[in-house]
Design a protein around this motif. Structure first.
Motif, short mmCIF file in Angstrom:
data_model
loop_
_atom_site.label_atom_id
_atom_site.label_comp_id
_atom_site.label_asym_id
_atom_site.label_seq_id
_atom_site.Cartn_x
_atom_site.Cartn_y
_atom_site.Cartn_z
N MET A 193 -2.32 5.24 -13.65
CA MET A 193 -3.65 5.78 -13.72
C MET A 193 -4.57 4.90 -14.55
SD MET A 193 -4.33 6.73 -16.97
CE MET A 193 -5.77 7.73 -16.55
N ALA A 194 -5.86 5.11 -14.36
CA ALA A 194 -6.87 4.38 -15.10
C ALA A 194 -8.14 5.20 -15.19
CB ALA A 194 -7.16 3.04 -14.44
N TRP A 195 -8.98 4.83 -16.14
CA TRP A 195 -10.32 5.37 -16.26
C TRP A 195 -11.33 4.26 -15.96
CZ3 TRP A 195 -11.63 10.42 -17.07
CH2 TRP A 195 -10.62 11.27 -17.54
N PHE A 196 -12.32 4.62 -15.18
CA PHE A 196 -13.45 3.75 -14.91
C PHE A 196 -14.72 4.50 -15.31
CE2 PHE A 196 -11.88 0.22 -12.21
CZ PHE A 196 -10.57 0.63 -12.06
N ARG A 197 -15.82 3.79 -15.40
CA ARG A 197 -17.10 4.43 -15.66
C ARG A 197 -18.20 3.71 -14.90
NH1 ARG A 197 -18.01 2.89 -22.07
NH2 ARG A 197 -18.48 0.68 -21.77
N GLN A 198 -19.25 4.47 -14.62
CA GLN A 198 -20.38 3.91 -13.90
C GLN A 198 -21.67 4.44 -14.48
OE1 GLN A 198 -20.25 4.48 -9.63
NE2 GLN A 198 -21.63 2.76 -9.29
N ALA A 199 -22.45 3.53 -15.03
CA ALA A 199 -23.76 3.88 -15.56
C ALA A 199 -24.79 3.75 -14.44
CB ALA A 199 -24.11 2.95 -16.71
N PRO A 200 -25.93 4.42 -14.57
CA PRO A 200 -26.96 4.34 -13.52
C PRO A 200 -27.37 2.89 -13.24
CG PRO A 200 -27.48 6.08 -15.07
CD PRO A 200 -26.31 5.35 -15.64
N GLY A 201 -27.35 2.52 -11.96
CA GLY A 201 -27.76 1.19 -11.57
C GLY A 201 -26.74 0.10 -11.83
N GLU A 202 -25.56 0.50 -12.31
CA GLU A 202 -24.53 -0.48 -12.64
C GLU A 202 -23.32 -0.33 -11.72
OE1 GLU A 202 -26.87 -2.06 -15.58
OE2 GLU A 202 -24.89 -2.81 -14.98
N GLU A 203 -22.48 -1.38 -11.72
CA GLU A 203 -21.24 -1.31 -10.99
C GLU A 203 -20.24 -0.44 -11.76
OE1 GLU A 203 -22.39 -3.39 -7.82
OE2 GLU A 203 -20.27 -2.90 -8.09
N ARG A 204 -19.31 0.14 -11.01
CA ARG A 204 -18.24 0.90 -11.68
C ARG A 204 -17.32 -0.10 -12.37
NH1 ARG A 204 -15.56 5.75 -8.36
NH2 ARG A 204 -17.82 6.05 -8.06
N GLU A 205 -17.02 0.16 -13.63
CA GLU A 205 -16.23 -0.78 -14.42
C GLU A 205 -14.99 -0.12 -15.01
OE1 GLU A 205 -18.49 -2.26 -17.74
OE2 GLU A 205 -18.61 -0.30 -18.70
N PHE A 206 -14.00 -0.95 -15.18
CA PHE A 206 -12.73 -0.52 -15.76
C PHE A 206 -12.92 -0.20 -17.24
CE2 PHE A 206 -8.19 -0.37 -16.24
CZ PHE A 206 -7.93 -0.94 -17.46
#
Length: 121
Positions: free
Chosen positions: A32-45
């Motif tokens: 498993m992993a967590w990613f995040r995505q801020a508005p206007g940004e790519e989803r990042e690890f």
């Protein structure tokens, strides 16, 4: 059928803490992993771990502040986030892989719906 469900997001002031949870059903062994995505940004690890826990990776931006842990009987993984910064504001996603492991999105077959984390300055 694999289901991935995140919870625990919210609004917090800079310097505060939150703990995200990721519950997984339909798999006994998984990566498993967590990613995040801020508005206007790519989803990042953000962080990830093998099933055995023998390898854990963190993004440079969160290392030392975020910690992964796992409750194996509950099939739940936690992301403890301390010393939160406004730059941590994003939708956080839990991702699951049957075999492969790493920081690339394409590795993970199953994704949760995401949980919003907002950090005010």
């Amino acid at each position: 059928q694999v289901q991935v469900v995140e919870s625990g997001g919210g609004l917090v002031q800079a310097g505060g803490s939150l703990r995200l949870s990721c519950s997984i059903s339909g798999r006994t062994v998984y990566i498993m992993a967590w990613f995040r995505q801020a508005p206007g940004e790519e989803r990042e690890f953000v962080a990830g771990e093998t099933w055995s826990g023998d390898s854990t990776k963190y993004a440079d931006s969160v290392r030392g502040r975020f910690t992964l842990s796992r409750d194996y009987p509950k099939k739940t993984t936690y992301l403890q986030m301390n010393d939160l910064k406004p730059d941590d504001t994003a939708v956080y996603y839990c991702a699951v892989s049957d075999q492969l492991y790493g920081p690339k999105r394409g590795v993970y077959e199953y994704w949760g719906q995401g949980t919003q984390v907002s950090v005010s300055s």
